[in-house]
Design a protein around this motif. Structure first.
Motif, PDB file in Angstrom:
ATOM      1  N   ARG A  48      19.421 -10.509 -29.997  1.00 50.77           N
ATOM      2  CA  ARG A  48      18.257 -10.751 -30.868  1.00 50.77           C
ATOM      3  C   ARG A  48      18.642 -10.625 -32.346  1.00 50.77           C
ATOM      4  O   ARG A  48      18.202 -11.407 -33.180  1.00 50.77           O
ATOM      5  N   ASP A  51      20.602 -13.691 -33.299  1.00 50.21           N
ATOM      6  CA  ASP A  51      19.677 -14.808 -33.444  1.00 50.21           C
ATOM      7  C   ASP A  51      18.973 -14.761 -34.795  1.00 50.21           C
ATOM      8  O   ASP A  51      18.904 -15.762 -35.515  1.00 50.21           O
ATOM      9  N   LYS A  92      20.582 -18.740 -27.831  1.00 54.13           N
ATOM     10  CA  LYS A  92      19.287 -19.067 -27.215  1.00 54.13           C
ATOM     11  C   LYS A  92      19.416 -19.103 -25.689  1.00 54.13           C
ATOM     12  O   LYS A  92      18.535 -18.619 -24.979  1.00 54.13           O
ATOM     13  N   GLU A  93      20.515 -19.688 -25.193  1.00 47.25           N
ATOM     14  CA  GLU A  93      20.743 -19.738 -23.749  1.00 47.25           C
ATOM     15  C   GLU A  93      20.913 -18.328 -23.178  1.00 47.25           C
ATOM     16  O   GLU A  93      20.367 -18.007 -22.120  1.00 47.25           O
ATOM     17  N   ALA A  96      17.549 -16.649 -23.182  1.00 50.12           N
ATOM     18  CA  ALA A  96      16.683 -17.213 -22.139  1.00 50.12           C
ATOM     19  C   ALA A  96      17.042 -16.636 -20.768  1.00 50.12           C
ATOM     20  O   ALA A  96      16.151 -16.359 -19.959  1.00 50.12           O
ATOM     21  N   ASP A 100      14.040 -13.763 -22.864  1.00 49.44           N
ATOM     22  CA  ASP A 100      13.604 -13.502 -24.233  1.00 49.44           C
ATOM     23  C   ASP A 100      13.720 -14.780 -25.047  1.00 49.44           C
ATOM     24  O   ASP A 100      14.565 -15.629 -24.761  1.00 49.44           O
ATOM     25  N   ASP A 101      12.882 -14.918 -26.057  1.00 49.70           N
ATOM     26  CA  ASP A 101      12.930 -16.131 -26.879  1.00 49.70           C
ATOM     27  C   ASP A 101      13.462 -15.892 -28.281  1.00 49.70           C
ATOM     28  O   ASP A 101      13.313 -16.731 -29.161  1.00 49.70           O
ATOM     29  N   GLY A 102      14.113 -14.751 -28.520  1.00 51.50           N
ATOM     30  CA  GLY A 102      14.794 -14.526 -29.782  1.00 51.50           C
ATOM     31  C   GLY A 102      14.000 -13.716 -30.778  1.00 51.50           C
ATOM     32  O   GLY A 102      12.940 -13.180 -30.471  1.00 51.50           O
TER      33      GLY A 102
END
Length: 181
Positions: A48, A51, A92-93, A96, A100-102
Motif C-alpha cells: 500500500r 502504491d 495493483k495485481e 488485488a 485490497d485496492d491500494g
C-alpha cells in the motif's frame, strides 16, 4: 479440603494443561498462524505504501511536465513515469491478490507538494527548478520506502523485492537529474 476431579472433568483439565504448554501442537500452530497473519499484514501495508508512493511520483511528474524546456530532461521524466506506471500495475495485481485496492497519497502530502511546486515554479520557471523539485521528491521517496522496508520486516519476499525495485527507480531518476541541478 481438596477438590476431586472425576471422569470428563479430568480430561478437560488435562486438555487445557497440555494444549497450552509451550511444546503443544496447538501453541505451535497458533504461533505459526500469528506469524502468517503478521506477514500478510506487513505485506499488505508495504504494498500500500509503494502504491501511494508511485501515485505521488507520477502525479509530480505530470505536474512539472508542462514546465520542462530541455528535451532530454523531458525524456528522462517520461521514462521514469513509464517505469513507475509499469511497477504500479504489478503492485495493483499484488494488492488485488490480497483483496485490497491500494492507497492514495495523503491529502496533506499532495497539498504540500502542489504548493511547493507551484510557488517554486512561479518564482523561477526553469529546468533547474524542475530538477530540484524532482530531486527532493526522489529523496523523500527513497527515505520513506527504506523506512517502510525496515518497519514491515514481516512482509513477504515478493513485496520486499517490489519495494526495492521502486527504490532503484527513484535512485536512477535522482542520478539522471543531477546534471540539471
Amino acid at each position: 479440603i481438596g477438590v476431586r476431579l472425576v471422569g470428563s472433568e479430568m480430561c478437560i483439565r488435562d486438555r487445557y494443561k497440555y494444549n497450552n504448554s509451550p511444546h503443544s501442537g496447538h501453541t505451535i500452530q497458533r504461533k505459526r498462524t500469528e506469524r502468517v497473519h503478521k506477514m500478510s499484514k506487513d505485506t499488505l501495508e508495504l504494498l500500500r505504501e509503494c502504491d501511494s508512493g508511485i501515485k505521488m511520483a507520477v502525479g509530480s511528474i505530470d505536474e512539472v511536465s508542462g514546465h520542462i524546456k530541455d528535451e532530454d530532461l523531458k525524456n528522462l521524466l517520461e521514462k521514469s513515469k513509464e517505469e513507475h506506471s509499469q511497477l504500479g500495475g504489478t503492485i495493483k495485481e499484488q494488492l488485488a491478490s490480497l483483496g485490497d485496492d491500494g492507497k492514495d497519497p495523503g491529502i496533506m502530502a499532495k497539498s504540500m507538494s502542489w504548493i511547493k511546486t507551484n510557488v517554486k515554479l512561479g518564482m523561477n520557471d526553469s529546468d533547474r527548478t524542475v530538477a530540484g523539485l524532482m530531486t527532493d521528491g526522489c529523496d523523500m521517496g527513497i527515505k520513506s520506502l527504506t523506512r517502510y522496508l525496515n518497519e514491515y520486516k514481516g512482509a513477504d519476499g515478493a513485496s520486499r523485492s517490489t519495494a526495492r525495485r521502486l527504490i532503484r527507480i527513484e535512485e536512477d531518476l535522482l542520478s539522471g537529474l543531477r546534471p540539471y541541478l
